[in-house]
Each structure stands twice: as structure tokens, then as C-alpha cells.
Design an enzyme around this catalytic site. Structure first.
Site, PDB file in Angstrom:
ATOM      1  N   ASP A 147       0.858  -1.186   0.000  1.00 53.60           N
ATOM      2  CA  ASP A 147       0.000   0.000   0.000  1.00 53.60           C
ATOM      3  C   ASP A 147       0.892   1.234   0.000  1.00 53.60           C
ATOM      4  OD1 ASP A 147      -1.960   1.905   0.376  1.00 53.60           O
ATOM      5  OD2 ASP A 147      -2.647   1.149   2.309  1.00 53.60           O
ATOM      6  N   ASP A 166      -3.873   6.896  -3.836  1.00 57.85           N
ATOM      7  CA  ASP A 166      -3.773   5.894  -2.778  1.00 57.85           C
ATOM      8  C   ASP A 166      -4.277   4.583  -3.371  1.00 57.85           C
ATOM      9  OD1 ASP A 166      -3.827   4.397  -0.472  1.00 57.85           O
ATOM     10  OD2 ASP A 166      -5.238   5.667   0.605  1.00 57.85           O
ATOM     11  N   HIS A 179     -12.023   6.027   2.300  1.00 59.74           N
ATOM     12  CA  HIS A 179     -12.086   7.405   2.802  1.00 59.74           C
ATOM     13  C   HIS A 179     -11.997   8.407   1.664  1.00 59.74           C
ATOM     14  CE1 HIS A 179      -7.675   7.284   2.175  1.00 59.74           C
ATOM     15  NE2 HIS A 179      -7.781   6.070   2.672  1.00 59.74           N
ATOM     16  N   HIS A 237      -6.549  11.237   4.688  1.00 58.85           N
ATOM     17  CA  HIS A 237      -7.876  10.904   5.215  1.00 58.85           C
ATOM     18  C   HIS A 237      -8.719  12.163   5.302  1.00 58.85           C
ATOM     19  CE1 HIS A 237      -5.850   7.187   7.109  1.00 58.85           C
ATOM     20  NE2 HIS A 237      -6.561   6.811   6.073  1.00 58.85           N
ATOM     21  N   GLU A 295     -11.343   1.222  -0.617  1.00 59.40           N
ATOM     22  CA  GLU A 295     -10.337   0.354   0.001  1.00 59.40           C
ATOM     23  C   GLU A 295     -11.046  -0.737   0.782  1.00 59.40           C
ATOM     24  OE1 GLU A 295      -6.479   1.192   2.869  1.00 59.40           O
ATOM     25  OE2 GLU A 295      -8.105   2.656   2.840  1.00 59.40           O
ATOM     26  N   GLU A 342      -7.196  -1.671  -3.303  1.00 58.07           N
ATOM     27  CA  GLU A 342      -7.644  -0.282  -3.174  1.00 58.07           C
ATOM     28  C   GLU A 342      -7.423   0.485  -4.472  1.00 58.07           C
ATOM     29  OE1 GLU A 342      -6.751   3.465  -0.108  1.00 58.07           O
ATOM     30  OE2 GLU A 342      -5.291   1.845  -0.320  1.00 58.07           O
TER      31      GLU A 342
END
Length: 423
Positions: free
Chosen positions: A196, A207, A276, A284, A309, A404
Site C-alpha cells: 500500500d 492511494d 475514505h 484521510h 479500500e 484499493e
């Protein structure tokens, strides 16, 4: 000799005059007298056409900054998906198309920033997926990914760089593990590894994560989480309710089973982990995307960025904090607290000027030349200025997986900016 230069051929005085031909075809020139006394047209040699320069190509391992390859500054668009139900009109709306064109031309809002970050992620992760093998240390893997990211994004302070530390959580560790200095952990053939990592350009963070295994026992676990993430991506969109996205994810993931020896285990969503929203320079944001049906009526909105995610487990399906901390981030609205420790004051200055609100890890402080900082760092955490993020673990003996993607809710359609040929 360059392509625009010609070689002068010197002949002896008694040599006959002859016609000369070029590869590009003949062109009539001045009259000349040949050896037999007849008058002929001399064929003039044409200069070879100048060849176009070959484009710069990526190396293996990747080390070439993307601006040297995409010299026009236009980076590949991600996968696009049209909105459904009450938002199908957006695809052909002239007003929404105009708004997208304006966004592209706006230096702050241009989609090219997130697309550049996404292309870095794709190239780096595809090399990592080919290269990561049992026997490598976690530190070797983290350095490989982060060195590639820094090179391709052409790291430059807050303009472009790493979005957050490389997560390399193993087995029942689901998230928030990256090696600290001195970590000797070695990847084993039976491990399930979550990779990740993030890339940012002008604060726009991509992300994206995937999971690797090296023997087939947990293939179904990986497949369930990958399918659930794709279901979450499909369910997301303008006006989609977050709880409904979670319901779609849970329905897909928990339809899978994993056979381990003589035992059959149903895959469980890790219910206290979420996707998120993503804000500039803040991984976040203020919205959480559940991976179970929690009934949250909050809607996704136009222009928002989300990390969809999902995490699956063969264990209890809930994580707790456990183990040595490696991940940290400065709290955006942290209180102004007088700091008595000189080391804490100095360290806070380093964190503010080097990372701002972007997450960091201890290895990044080591790289900046900081030493003996742990007492000061813990003091900043205790004062509510820096947030620590301990590893998140399910019960020992269980296995966890993660996939994700980052999506952008454009006015006309949804763009899965991190999509690649690999996942």
C-alpha cells in the site's frame, strides 16, 4: 557526422565524371560532359532527411522522471465509468463538459496532477510486482518502491513526492506496518503481503494497494477482496450513499470461502476498516467509505476524490492496534501547546517543513539526518500535535488481504485514476 552534413568525395584529375545516386531518389542538376563526350544531366545527391528523435523510454528498474517521457505535460486518463440511474444525463451535459474543460485548464484543479501521480504509481507497482520475491527483506522492498516513486515523480518538496509511507503488512497484520531502522524481517513463501503506497503531485494523492501471495492456499482470499473493491468502485458515484457502497462490498466479499487444509473459512470484511475521501495534502478526508452495510446515509458529491479500500480476513473480521509504531502524521488542527523539550521543538520544525500534513515514518526522519528523536516524537504525540498510527492486526494465525483504488467523481463521469492492467 550529423545527418545534415555531407561527405565531400575527392576524385583524381583523370577520373571520369559519373552520375551519383542517393537513397532518396534522383534530382536533376547542372549539365555535365561525360567521358564519351555526350552532354548529360548530373544527378544531384539529396541530403538525407533528418530523423525524428526517439522518445525517452523508461528504464528497468524505473528511474526516469515522467516529465521527460510525457513532454507535453498530458498524462494518461484513468478508466472511466459512466454514472447510472438519475445521473446518466451528466455524460452528455454540455454544462458539465464545459466545467471539466475549465478544471483541466485550472492549475490548482487540473486532473493532470492526479493522473501524473497515478502513472507513477502504475509504473512503480508493476515493477515491484515483477520483482518482489520471498527472501527479500521488508526494508529492501520499501526502499525499492520509494526510490522508484521519488525518481518518477521527480520529488520536489510539497510540489511532488511520496504520499505516505509504504505499507508492507504481512499475514494477520492488515495495515500500518512499514519497517523501522534495523528491521530484519524477511518475506517468506507462505506470507500474504499487502503493498500500500501513495504518490502526490501538488497535494493530490493517489492511494492504491494490492496483495501478493506466493502459493495458492489464499488465492480465494485475494480474489474476494479484489472483487469487492471493484464492486465498491462500481457502486460509487455522485449521490451514492456511503452505506449502500458498503453493502455492495460486503455482499461480494463475504460470498467467498477459503479452504485451508481440511477447514473451510468464509471470508469476512474487516468491519472496522474503511475507505475514505482524500483532500489536498490529507490522505484521510472527512468521509469514511464503509466496507459493510452500516446504514450511513451520507452521499458522495461531485468533485470529490475517494479511496475505495477493502480488507478481507480469515479471522474475526476486526482489527486492534498492536506492535511497534512506524506511521505518524502531524494533526492539521493541532493545538498550540508550549513544548518544554528542545528536541521536540526541533523535530516539530523538521516535520512541518518536510511533510506538512502528509504522513511520514521513522525511516523518513532517519533519511533527513534526524537522530535520537524518539523521545521528542513521543512527546509530540502525547501533546496531541502528532498522531501515531500503530499496526492494525486481526487474530494471530489468520490471513488478511487488501485492494484499493483512487476514484475521482468528475462532473460527467467517474474516473478510476489508479486503474492499470494489473488490477
Amino acid at each position: 557526422m550529423s545527418a545534415t552534413e555531407a561527405t565531400e568525395i575527392v576524385k583524381p584529375d583523370n577520373a571520369p565524371l559519373i552520375n551519383e545516386e542517393s537513397d532518396d531518389g534522383d534530382e536533376e542538376g547542372q549539365d555535365v560532359v561525360a567521358a564519351n563526350g555526350e552532354q548529360k544531366k548530373k544527378k544531384k545527391k539529396k541530403k538525407p532527411k533528418k530523423k525524428a528523435k526517439a522518445g525517452v523510454k523508461q528504464t528497468d528498474p524505473p528511474t526516469v522522471g515522467l516529465s521527460k517521457i510525457f513532454t507535453d505535460g498530458i498524462y494518461p486518463e484513468g478508466e472511466t465509468q459512466e454514472y447510472i440511474n438519475d445521473n446518466t444525463w451528466r455524460t452528455t451535459s454540455e454544462e458539465k463538459r464545459y466545467l471539466e474543460r475549465m478544471n483541466l485548464e485550472d492549475e490548482e484543479n487540473t486532473y493532470n496532477n492526479i493522473r501524473r501521480a497515478a502513472e507513477v504509481h502504475r509504473v512503480v507497482r508493476q515493477y515491484a510486482r515483477r520483482t518482489i520475491r520471498p527472501g527479500m527483506t521488508m526494508t529492501e522492498i520499501a526502499n525499492m518502491i520509494e526510490d522508484g516513486t521519488r525518481a518518477l515523480v521527480e520529488e520536489n518538496g510539497f510540489e511532488s513526492g511520496i504520499g505516505f509511507p509504504t505499507g508492507l503488512s504481512l499475514n494477520h497484520y492488515a495495515a500500518h506496518y512499514t519497517p523501522n531502522a534495523g528491521d530484519k524481517k524477511v518475506l517468506q513463501i507462505g506470507d500474504v503481503l499487502k503493498v500500500d503506497f501513495g504518490v502526490h503531485v501538488k497535494g493530490r494523492i493517489v492511494d492504491s494497494a494490492y496483495t501478493l501471495n506466493f502459493e495458492p492456499t489464499y488465492d480465494n482470499l485475494l480474489e474476494s477482496v479484489k472483487a469487492a473493491t471493484n464492486a465498491g468502485v462500481r457502486a460509487s458515484g455522485i449521490d451514492a450513499r456511503l452505506g449502500e457502497v458498503g453493502r455492495e462490498i460486503q455482499e461480494v466479499m463475504e460470498s467467498y470461502e477459503v479452504v485451508i487444509g481440511t477447514d473451510t473459512k468464509r471470508v469476512k470484511c474487516i468491519s472496522n476498516l474503511n475507505g475514505h475521501s482524500i483532500h489536498p495534502y490529507r490522505i484521510h478526508g472527512d468521509k469514511s467509505v464503509p466496507i459493510v452495510d452500516n446504514g450511513d446515509p451520507t452521499k458522495m458529491e461531485e468533485g470529490e476524490y475517494f479511496a475505495i479500500e477493502t480488507f478481507g480476513s480469515t479471522g474475526r473480521g476486526r482489527v486492534i492496534e498492536e506492535g511497534e509504531v512506524s506511521h505518524y502524521a502531524k494533526i492539521v488542527d493541532a493545538p498550540h501547546v508550549p513544548l518544554r523539550l528542545v528536541t521536540a521543538k526541533s523535530l516539530l520544525k523538521t516535520i512541518t517543513t518536510s511533510f506538512g500534513s502528509l504522513p511520514f515514518c521513522r525511516r523518513y526522519l532517519d533519511r533527513l539526518g534526524e537522530s535520537k528523536y524518539l523521545l521528542g516524537l513521543n512527546h509530540l504525540v502525547s501533546q496531541g500535535i502528532v498522531q501515531d498510527y500503530p499496526p492494525l492486526v486481526d487474530n494471530p494465525g489468520s490471513m488478511t488481504a487488501q485492494f484499493e483504488h483512487t476514484i475521482l467523481l468528475r462532473p460527467t463521469r467517474k474516473e478510476v485514476v489508479s486503474r492499470g492492467e494489473d488490477y
